[in-house]
Enzyme design. Structure first.
Site, mmCIF file in Angstrom:
data_model
loop_
_atom_site.group_PDB
_atom_site.id
_atom_site.type_symbol
_atom_site.label_atom_id
_atom_site.label_comp_id
_atom_site.label_asym_id
_atom_site.label_seq_id
_atom_site.Cartn_x
_atom_site.Cartn_y
_atom_site.Cartn_z
ATOM 1 N N HIS A 23 -20.492 -38.662 -54.338
ATOM 2 C CA HIS A 23 -19.906 -37.587 -55.141
ATOM 3 C C HIS A 23 -20.655 -37.417 -56.464
ATOM 4 O O HIS A 23 -20.796 -36.300 -56.968
ATOM 5 C CB HIS A 23 -18.430 -37.858 -55.401
ATOM 6 C CG HIS A 23 -17.680 -36.629 -55.805
ATOM 7 N ND1 HIS A 23 -17.439 -35.579 -54.933
ATOM 8 C CD2 HIS A 23 -17.139 -36.257 -56.989
ATOM 9 C CE1 HIS A 23 -16.771 -34.623 -55.565
ATOM 10 N NE2 HIS A 23 -16.583 -35.012 -56.813
ATOM 11 N N HIS B 287 -17.423 -24.893 -53.641
ATOM 12 C CA HIS B 287 -16.200 -24.947 -54.440
ATOM 13 C C HIS B 287 -15.419 -23.648 -54.253
ATOM 14 O O HIS B 287 -15.988 -22.562 -54.370
ATOM 15 C CB HIS B 287 -16.521 -25.134 -55.924
ATOM 16 C CG HIS B 287 -16.871 -26.538 -56.294
ATOM 17 N ND1 HIS B 287 -17.547 -26.869 -57.450
ATOM 18 C CD2 HIS B 287 -16.618 -27.716 -55.658
ATOM 19 C CE1 HIS B 287 -17.712 -28.180 -57.501
ATOM 20 N NE2 HIS B 287 -17.158 -28.710 -56.437
ATOM 21 N N ARG C 51 -23.697 -35.363 -55.931
ATOM 22 C CA ARG C 51 -23.286 -33.954 -55.857
ATOM 23 C C ARG C 51 -23.106 -33.376 -57.264
ATOM 24 O O ARG C 51 -23.580 -32.273 -57.564
ATOM 25 C CB ARG C 51 -21.991 -33.885 -55.049
ATOM 26 C CG ARG C 51 -21.365 -32.531 -54.859
ATOM 27 C CD ARG C 51 -20.202 -32.708 -53.883
ATOM 28 N NE ARG C 51 -19.254 -31.609 -53.901
ATOM 29 C CZ ARG C 51 -19.410 -30.471 -53.235
ATOM 30 N NH1 ARG C 51 -20.512 -30.275 -52.537
ATOM 31 N NH2 ARG C 51 -18.491 -29.528 -53.270
ATOM 32 N N LYS D 298 -16.194 -28.062 -45.843
ATOM 33 C CA LYS D 298 -14.782 -28.343 -46.088
ATOM 34 C C LYS D 298 -13.941 -27.129 -45.688
ATOM 35 O O LYS D 298 -14.332 -25.989 -45.935
ATOM 36 C CB LYS D 298 -14.575 -28.667 -47.573
ATOM 37 C CG LYS D 298 -13.250 -29.346 -47.875
ATOM 38 C CD LYS D 298 -13.199 -29.775 -49.331
ATOM 39 C CE LYS D 298 -11.908 -30.514 -49.629
ATOM 40 N NZ LYS D 298 -11.840 -30.923 -51.053
ATOM 41 N N TYR E 203 -19.830 -29.264 -65.113
ATOM 42 C CA TYR E 203 -20.927 -28.992 -66.040
ATOM 43 C C TYR E 203 -20.517 -29.252 -67.488
ATOM 44 O O TYR E 203 -21.238 -29.907 -68.245
ATOM 45 C CB TYR E 203 -21.399 -27.547 -65.880
ATOM 46 C CG TYR E 203 -22.383 -27.117 -66.943
ATOM 47 C CD1 TYR E 203 -23.601 -27.773 -67.084
ATOM 48 C CD2 TYR E 203 -22.087 -26.072 -67.810
ATOM 49 C CE1 TYR E 203 -24.510 -27.395 -68.061
ATOM 50 C CE2 TYR E 203 -22.989 -25.680 -68.784
ATOM 51 C CZ TYR E 203 -24.192 -26.348 -68.903
ATOM 52 O OH TYR E 203 -25.083 -25.973 -69.877
ATOM 53 N N ARG F 252 -21.656 -32.479 -49.603
ATOM 54 C CA ARG F 252 -20.786 -33.639 -49.398
ATOM 55 C C ARG F 252 -21.433 -34.520 -48.339
ATOM 56 O O ARG F 252 -22.140 -34.026 -47.463
ATOM 57 C CB ARG F 252 -19.396 -33.195 -48.955
ATOM 58 C CG ARG F 252 -18.693 -32.272 -49.940
ATOM 59 C CD ARG F 252 -17.369 -31.764 -49.379
ATOM 60 N NE ARG F 252 -16.674 -30.902 -50.335
ATOM 61 C CZ ARG F 252 -16.818 -29.583 -50.398
ATOM 62 N NH1 ARG F 252 -17.648 -28.969 -49.544
ATOM 63 N NH2 ARG F 252 -16.157 -28.869 -51.292
#
Length: 315
Positions: free
Chosen positions: A263, A289, A266, A186, A299, A150
């Protein structure tokens, strides 16, 4: 062809203003450059003409205006008794196809190689009409593409957070594997992320940059020269987001319909690693994640988008 175009414009001057005539003359000039004779515009010829215009780096709106004006010109030719074909259904089909592709691009979650090149070239000042940006943004863009971090995580990385491991392959060759430690991820979680250099030259850029830094230095520390001084700054996520917002605005003003945001860098990392065969559970760990399903969704959506793009290209 020139005689017919001159006559067409002469007739229009009787009912249209000079500004409109000049625009029509400009649009039809592209037809003259494309062919010495008046071509029969069946579907194949229309698509060929479109690709010719696209290769001239014209805006999509300009290309549409050219095709519409050529259609009007051919209608006039037919009224004069010339038996020249212009397949309006094929033109409509082309417009619908391109409209679908633009809609797909606007919501697409990952970048194609061409889009990556466009963004990097714009930062380097290699796109006409766009000035060169500070090299730190070129390095940041590569880092986001190769690490999947991020933007708030990336700007906090220091030199000491990089780790290079050397492993032996099954063939007995030594290979470097790069990782970066994310100290403030995060929800306050720490993790390690794989840095995968999709292009060899990107690795060399990182190696050269790391040589110039001390262990405690932020990786995205950079200098700006002023007339009487040099000031050193550390990139912030707010500054980086603002930069990408401005870059997107500049590209759109030049006719490039592309979103530029961290984003999508990423998600590009996720998609590229998955298509290279990396296990999705590992990718999920690297990008931070909490659920593997989030990584899998990115994906799978990318795979659906690729399939749709392939279909649209055949239309």
């Amino acid at each position: 062809m020139e005689h017919f175009i001159d006559t067409y414009l002469y007739e229009l001057r009787k009912v249209r203003d000079e500004k409109t005539i000049k625009k029509k003359e400009y649009l039809l000039k592209h037809l003259q450059d494309y062919s010495e004779d008046l071509p029969a515009f069946d579907q194949s010829e229309i698509f060929s003409f479109y690709e010719y215009l696209k290769n001239k780096n014209l805006k999509e709106t300009t290309i549409r205006d050219i095709l519409k004006e050529v259609r009007l010109f051919y209608e006039w030719l037919q009224e004069q008794g010339l038996n020249l074909k212009f397949d309006e259904k094929a033109l409509k089909k082309l417009f619908q196809s391109k409209k679908s592709q633009e809609a797909l691009k606007s919501k697409k979650k990952y970048y194609s190689d061409d889009e990556i090149n466009l963004i990097l070239n714009a930062i380097r000042g290699a796109v006409e009409g766009i000035s060169t940006k500070h090299p730190i943004y070129y390095i940041l863009t590569i880092f986001l593409l190769c690490s999947g971090l991020r933007i708030s995580e990336a700007v906090k990385v220091r030199k000491k957070d990089f780790e290079v491991k050397r492993i032996l392959t099954e063939e007995g060759e030594e290979k470097e594997v790069w990782f970066v430690k994310v100290r403030e991820g995060k929800f306050g979680k720490e993790r390690k992320a794989l840095i995968y250099f999709f292009r060899p030259e990107w690795k060399r850029i990182f190696e050269e940059r790391l040589k110039k830094l001390k262990p405690e230095d932020f990786f995205f520390t950079y200098a700006v020269k002023y007339p009487k001084s040099v000031k050193v700054f550390t990139l912030t996520d707010k500054t980086a987001k603002w930069f990408y917002w401005k870059l997107e605005k500049e590209l759109r003003e030049k006719g490039y319909e592309i979103e530029v945001n961290a984003h999508r860098f990423r998600n590009t990392y996720i998609t590229k690693l998955a298509t290279k065969g990396f296990p999705v559970n590992l990718i999920a760990d690297w990008v931070g994640h909490s659920k593997i399903s989030t990584t899998m969704d990115v994906y799978m959506e990318a795979e659906r988008e690729k399939q749709l793009e392939a279909i649209l290209e055949r239309i």
